[in-house]
Design a protein around this motif. Structure first.
Motif, PDB file in Angstrom:
ATOM      1  N   GLU A 199      75.901   0.644 -16.219  1.00  0.00           N
ATOM      2  CA  GLU A 199      76.165   0.426 -17.635  1.00  0.00           C
ATOM      3  C   GLU A 199      76.275  -1.062 -17.959  1.00  0.00           C
ATOM      4  O   GLU A 199      76.127  -1.458 -19.112  1.00  0.00           O
ATOM      5  N   THR A 200      76.570  -1.888 -16.948  1.00  0.00           N
ATOM      6  CA  THR A 200      76.588  -3.334 -17.166  1.00  0.00           C
ATOM      7  C   THR A 200      75.174  -3.880 -16.989  1.00  0.00           C
ATOM      8  O   THR A 200      74.281  -3.187 -16.507  1.00  0.00           O
ATOM      9  N   CYS A 201      74.984  -5.124 -17.392  1.00  0.00           N
ATOM     10  CA  CYS A 201      73.653  -5.729 -17.363  1.00  0.00           C
ATOM     11  C   CYS A 201      73.757  -7.102 -16.722  1.00  0.00           C
ATOM     12  O   CYS A 201      74.632  -7.899 -17.071  1.00  0.00           O
ATOM     13  N   GLY A 241      70.736  -1.320  -8.954  1.00  0.00           N
ATOM     14  CA  GLY A 241      71.043  -0.399 -10.036  1.00  0.00           C
ATOM     15  C   GLY A 241      71.426  -1.064 -11.341  1.00  0.00           C
ATOM     16  O   GLY A 241      71.903  -0.413 -12.266  1.00  0.00           O
ATOM     17  N   GLU A 242      71.200  -2.396 -11.464  1.00  0.00           N
ATOM     18  CA  GLU A 242      71.601  -3.133 -12.650  1.00  0.00           C
ATOM     19  C   GLU A 242      70.411  -3.386 -13.573  1.00  0.00           C
ATOM     20  O   GLU A 242      69.398  -3.955 -13.135  1.00  0.00           O
ATOM     21  N   PRO A 243      70.495  -3.012 -14.855  1.00  0.00           N
ATOM     22  CA  PRO A 243      69.501  -3.529 -15.807  1.00  0.00           C
ATOM     23  C   PRO A 243      69.565  -5.051 -15.786  1.00  0.00           C
ATOM     24  O   PRO A 243      70.623  -5.642 -15.512  1.00  0.00           O
ATOM     25  N   ALA A 253      70.536  -6.106 -24.379  1.00  0.00           N
ATOM     26  CA  ALA A 253      71.208  -5.164 -23.486  1.00  0.00           C
ATOM     27  C   ALA A 253      71.342  -3.794 -24.137  1.00  0.00           C
ATOM     28  O   ALA A 253      71.168  -2.755 -23.480  1.00  0.00           O
ATOM     29  N   HIS A 254      71.645  -3.773 -25.432  1.00  0.00           N
ATOM     30  CA  HIS A 254      71.748  -2.503 -26.153  1.00  0.00           C
ATOM     31  C   HIS A 254      70.395  -1.785 -26.180  1.00  0.00           C
ATOM     32  O   HIS A 254      70.322  -0.560 -26.014  1.00  0.00           O
ATOM     33  N   ARG A 313      69.440   0.390 -23.222  1.00  0.00           N
ATOM     34  CA  ARG A 313      70.113   1.663 -22.985  1.00  0.00           C
ATOM     35  C   ARG A 313      69.154   2.847 -23.136  1.00  0.00           C
ATOM     36  O   ARG A 313      69.319   3.864 -22.465  1.00  0.00           O
ATOM     37  N   ASP A 314      68.173   2.704 -24.022  1.00  0.00           N
ATOM     38  CA  ASP A 314      67.245   3.820 -24.217  1.00  0.00           C
ATOM     39  C   ASP A 314      65.782   3.369 -24.271  1.00  0.00           C
ATOM     40  O   ASP A 314      64.931   4.040 -24.843  1.00  0.00           O
ATOM     41  N   HIS A 315      65.491   2.225 -23.674  1.00  0.00           N
ATOM     42  CA  HIS A 315      64.116   1.740 -23.556  1.00  0.00           C
ATOM     43  C   HIS A 315      63.906   1.198 -22.147  1.00  0.00           C
ATOM     44  O   HIS A 315      64.853   0.778 -21.478  1.00  0.00           O
TER      45      HIS A 315
END
Length: 235
Positions: free
Chosen positions: A16-18, A115-117, A137-138, A141-143
């Motif tokens: 969930e963090t980037c 595992g980090e964006p 970062a937002h 989440r879905d792209h």
């Protein structure tokens, strides 16, 4: 019967963090921002590079998205790095060998395998702020990816939730077609991505008119004899 070829699983972020990775060259006079040297001289161009690097690093920490990694060339062991006013909680890594694409690919793969964006940024766009980083970062989440274009045909930020080598290989870096080539390769990979409005890189003397006064004042701390105004030639 021949054994089936094993296809490695895709490298996809789950955290969930980037992680923000800032690519930086040591601001050695005559080796950075060379296209600004006719206006600022070698020391002035290096001073401006220093100011932009310090600002970008502080901004990335301020965004509070997760770890901020400074990926440097040359090695962190170079004494010049110790002279800079950089946040103490940066992670450090080295760019290593190869062209820009090879170095970016290594850094992106390293983060994504954890595992980090990842957000990949440079030090040439002082207009890039914490709000743009948070938006990127937002978007991740879905792209699969996010881009923040620059007005010269490149990009100032590439965000990834998955790894795709074609985004980095055989790319004509530092040309006006980088952004369009990246879009084509994202589409060819079948990815979905989002973009933000373009920003201005500071690469040429004409770009200096876009600098804010605060950044120019910060640069004067390093070269007061050279940086006396926007795009002013050295005396």
């Amino acid at each position: 019967m021949a054994a089936a070829r094993r296809v490695p699983p895709p490298i996809t972020a789950v955290s969930e963090t980037c992680r923000t990775i800032l690519f930086a060259k040591a601001p050695v006079p005559g080796q950075v921002k060379t296209r600004l040297i006719p206006a600022l001289g070698p020391r002035g161009a290096a001073a401006l590079a220093t100011a932009m690097l310090e600002r970008t690093a502080a901004m990335a920490i301020e965004a509070a998205l997760g770890p901020v990694e400074l990926c440097v060339a040359p090695s962190r062991q170079s004494p010049l790095w110790q002279e800079l006013n950089l946040p103490p909680d940066l992670a450090w890594s080295e760019q290593g060998e190869g062209d820009l694409g090879a170095r970016m690919a290594r850094a992106a793969r390293r983060a994504l395998e954890r595992g980090e964006p990842v957000l990949l940024i440079g030090m040439d766009c002082p207009a890039l702020g914490s709000s743009e980083l948070r938006t990127a970062a937002h978007q991740l989440r879905d792209h699969d990816a996010t881009l923040l274009p620059s007005q010269d045909g490149g990009y100032v930020l590439l965000g990834l939730r998955r790894f795709e080598l074609s985004l980095f290989e055989a790319m004509p870096w530092s040309t006006p077609v980088v952004l369009e080539q990246t879009r084509r390769r994202l589409a060819a990979a079948g990815w979905c991505w989002q973009e933000q409005p373009p920003l201005v890189d500071i690469d040429t003397p004409a770009d200096l008119s876009r600098l804010d006064p605060q950044l120019l004042e910060l640069a004067r701390r390093w070269a007061p004899d050279l940086i006396t105004g926007q795009a002013s030639p050295p005396a």
